[in-house]
Design an enzyme around this catalytic site. Sequence first.
Site, short mmCIF file in Angstrom:
data_model
loop_
_atom_site.label_atom_id
_atom_site.label_comp_id
_atom_site.label_asym_id
_atom_site.label_seq_id
_atom_site.Cartn_x
_atom_site.Cartn_y
_atom_site.Cartn_z
N GLU A 308 0.82 -1.13 -0.12
CA GLU A 308 -0.09 0.02 -0.03
C GLU A 308 0.75 1.20 -0.01
OE1 GLU A 308 -2.89 -0.09 -0.58
OE2 GLU A 308 -3.60 -2.04 -0.49
N ARG A 318 -18.47 -0.58 5.44
CA ARG A 318 -19.69 -1.13 4.81
C ARG A 318 -20.37 -2.05 5.86
NH1 ARG A 318 -19.64 -5.69 2.02
NH2 ARG A 318 -17.64 -5.91 2.11
N CYS A 371 -8.33 -1.73 8.05
CA CYS A 371 -7.02 -1.67 7.66
C CYS A 371 -6.57 -0.18 7.19
CB CYS A 371 -6.84 -2.63 6.40
SG CYS A 371 -6.69 -4.29 6.69
N HIS A 394 -1.33 -5.59 2.19
CA HIS A 394 -2.64 -6.12 2.07
C HIS A 394 -2.17 -7.70 1.56
CE1 HIS A 394 -5.78 -3.22 2.71
NE2 HIS A 394 -6.06 -4.12 3.37
#
Length: 438
Positions: A308, A318, A371, A394
């Site tokens: 990342e 969500r 995350c 990830h």
Amino acid sequence: MLRVGLTGGIAAGKSVVAGRLAELGAVVVDYDVLARDVVAPGTTGLASVVEAFGPGVVAPDGGLDREALAGVVFADAAALARLNAIVHPLVRREAAQREADAAAAGRSVVVHDVPLLVETGDPASFDAVVVVEAPADVRLERLVAERSMTPEQARARMAAQASDAERRAAASVLLDGSGTVDGLRAQVDALWRSWVRTAVEEAPAQGADDVEEGRPEQGAAPSPPDVVPVTVLVTGFEPFGGRTVNASWEAVERLGRLWAGPERVVVERLPVAFGAGPARLRELVTRLRPALVLGVGEAGGRRVVSLERVALNLADARIPDTTGAAPVDEPVVAGGPTAYLASLPVKACAAAARATGVPTEVSHTAGTYVCNATFYALLHHLEALDGVRGGFVHVPVELDDGTDPDDDAQRLALALAAVVRTALDVGVDLRTTAGTLD
Ligand SMILES: CC(C)(COP(=O)(O)OP(=O)(O)OC[C@H]1O[C@@H](n2cnc3c(N)ncnc32)[C@H](O)[C@@H]1O)[C@@H](O)C(=O)NCCC(=O)NCCS
Ligand SMILES: Nc1ncnc2c1ncn2[C@@H]1O[C@H](COP(=O)(O)OP(=O)(O)OP(=O)(O)O)[C@@H](O)[C@H]1O
């Protein structure tokens, strides 16, 4: 005092490791020696063994006929259990006494060299469990060549012990005893340096008075080297959403075990929670003072490892986290900048991970869930700490590249090790593009 359990299958190289640790300054409590002492001539231990197994296990000189007893117990599990029930409590009592003596003498590392640590001991009671491994066929060859055992005797002894997998499961450090003796000793040296580093960090600050009085006792552990290895903190996440495992922790935990130094890699598991995850990470950074922090999380929808590059100051959940929190369009840090960039050479790290055979890419979004929040909070925290590098990786739930899924955690751990190594060694990132058009 650091309490270490050392174990390994017969002839894996435990004695080599124990010997080197003793040279470096550890107190080694050798359970094989204690198991001999407690059945020496004239002991109640010997009397109990003879009572249980009869005069056939007594040598002409009145001592224990070890070969005869071995012939009986390694051919009969019930007999072995009877012998263990006599000898082990006596050995444990002696070992506790040796440890108390070491503590009273102010020694800093005590190593319990226990062939049967996993079978009968309590691995969790030690600060670290070091397991020496060598393949069964190599160990069998050693027993035949160097201890005059027949292959059958060697197999019987190995069959009475735990499997490699069982020992591995208890290990906090794995050493490879399948190569040369010198190679194994070098692994011990690296491990020792990481322990010295821990001891230095945990020691209370020394006042001037202490220094004057502090004449080292003879036989005490050697003083720490001038250059101590750095600490690397690597975190994974706990299982989430009804699943029992989290691929990030599976890989990170393995990394902690296979890392052979010289840096100290500390692995920790974070809660999947917007508040508690980042808070725990900040607390760990404050306590451990690492030079490098790598967060690792699971990305359900991805098929490759992602290095990342960007952490966003945005939480948009969500689904609720493990505490029920489900922030929508909230900042991770109120008043913080919109984004931070990872302070790792992400392209070089991705290339190094790829070189281990694991498909890896540079990613420009870490999502908007826990995350990303953890990654952002980490970089925000590190802003105030000079020179500490931070990044996030990830990992997919499954690598799905045609390889055996059972190997995924090990392959991911090796890829993470390559990322850590590169982040420690590489100052300037590669000048290749990792940009995307979409
Ligand atoms: C049966 C005995 C007399 C055989 O003696 P011998 O001189 O051949 O072997 P020694 O004691 O040197 O052990 C060598 C290796 O055998 C293996 N071993 C020993 N005892 C056991 C056991 N009970 N179960 C499985 N493996 C064992 C270990 O790897 C050990 O390092 C002896 O091993 C014994 O008394 N064992 C019971 C005590 C014990 O469990 N010792 C291990 C440490 S507590
Ligand atoms: N890389 C290696 N590491 C350790 N031992 C090695 C290696 N290569 C060869 N050897 C030989 O193999 C033997 C390993 O036996 P060692 O006594 O260290 O085993 P151990 O793990 O202590 O076994 P035990 O369970 O009997 O205590 C030694 O005699 C050593 O010389």
